[in-house]
Scaffold this active site. Structure first.
Site: not given
Length: 193
Positions: A41, A123, A159, A169
């Site tokens: 992400h 992330e 994602h 993303d």
């Protein structure tokens, strides 16, 4: 002469090289879940601003919703990810990989719905469509290889690949071929590029 012991690389789903900051936003995985997917992400709070602690605050339900106009749009959001990699490559962990983090939302990949059930979320500090830093790719590659030790990782996807049309993303600025070239194991399946 003193003897020192090195902590184990993994303990109960926690990766010792990562800075640990526990999130309350997690739950148990379903019985029999096969944790074989890494989901990449991108996030920055506010969007496009880097270096603050807002992402950590969001994942631990500590974000000051009134600190920036954008935060009003996400007020009350309860999310998490297993890992977060800053622009300088620094690595944070919020949820044990043995548990289900809340990063994927409505999703499907490998013919399976609910990707939170059997994936590990990572992330990257960044903005969808923008580029990422070399230190982030290095940290991400090391993390991918480390995670593939205790977990049967066979797939890595963005994602955008597990929630097409809903999420974009990490986006066009993410260099999938570079990540593939940095990894030392060949059985990993990437999305069609």
């Amino acid at each position: 002469m003193s003897l020192t012991s090195t902590p184990p690389l993994w303990q109960n789903g926690w990766y010792s090289p990562a800075k640990r900051l526990d999130s309350p936003n997690f739950g148990p995985r379903p019985a029999g879940a096969c944790i074989d997917l890494l989901v990449v992400h991108s996030i920055s709070l506010p969007p496009g601003q880097y270096g603050g602690n807002e992402v950590q605050a969001l994942f631990t339900n500590q974000l000051d919703w009134d600190a920036h106009p954008y935060f009003g749009k996400i007020r009350g959001l309860e999310v998490s990810s297993h890992f977060y990699i800053r622009r300088d490559g620094a690595l944070w962990q919020f949820v044990s990989c043995d548990d289900r983090a809340w990063h994927a939302g409505r999703s499907e990949y490998r013919g399976r719905p609910n990707c939170n059930d059997d994936s590990i979320g990572i992330e990257l500090e960044g903005l969808e469509g923008e580029t990422f830093e070399p230190a982030q790719y290095e940290s991400l590659a090391l993390l991918c290889e480390a995670v593939a030790g205790p977990y049967p990782i066979a797939h890595v996807a963005g994602h955008e690949h597990i929630a097409p049309g809903r999420k974009q993303d990490p986006g066009s600025g993410f260099d999938w071929p570079l990540l593939r070239s940095l990894l030392n194991f060949s059985n990993l399946r990437f999305p069609l590029l």
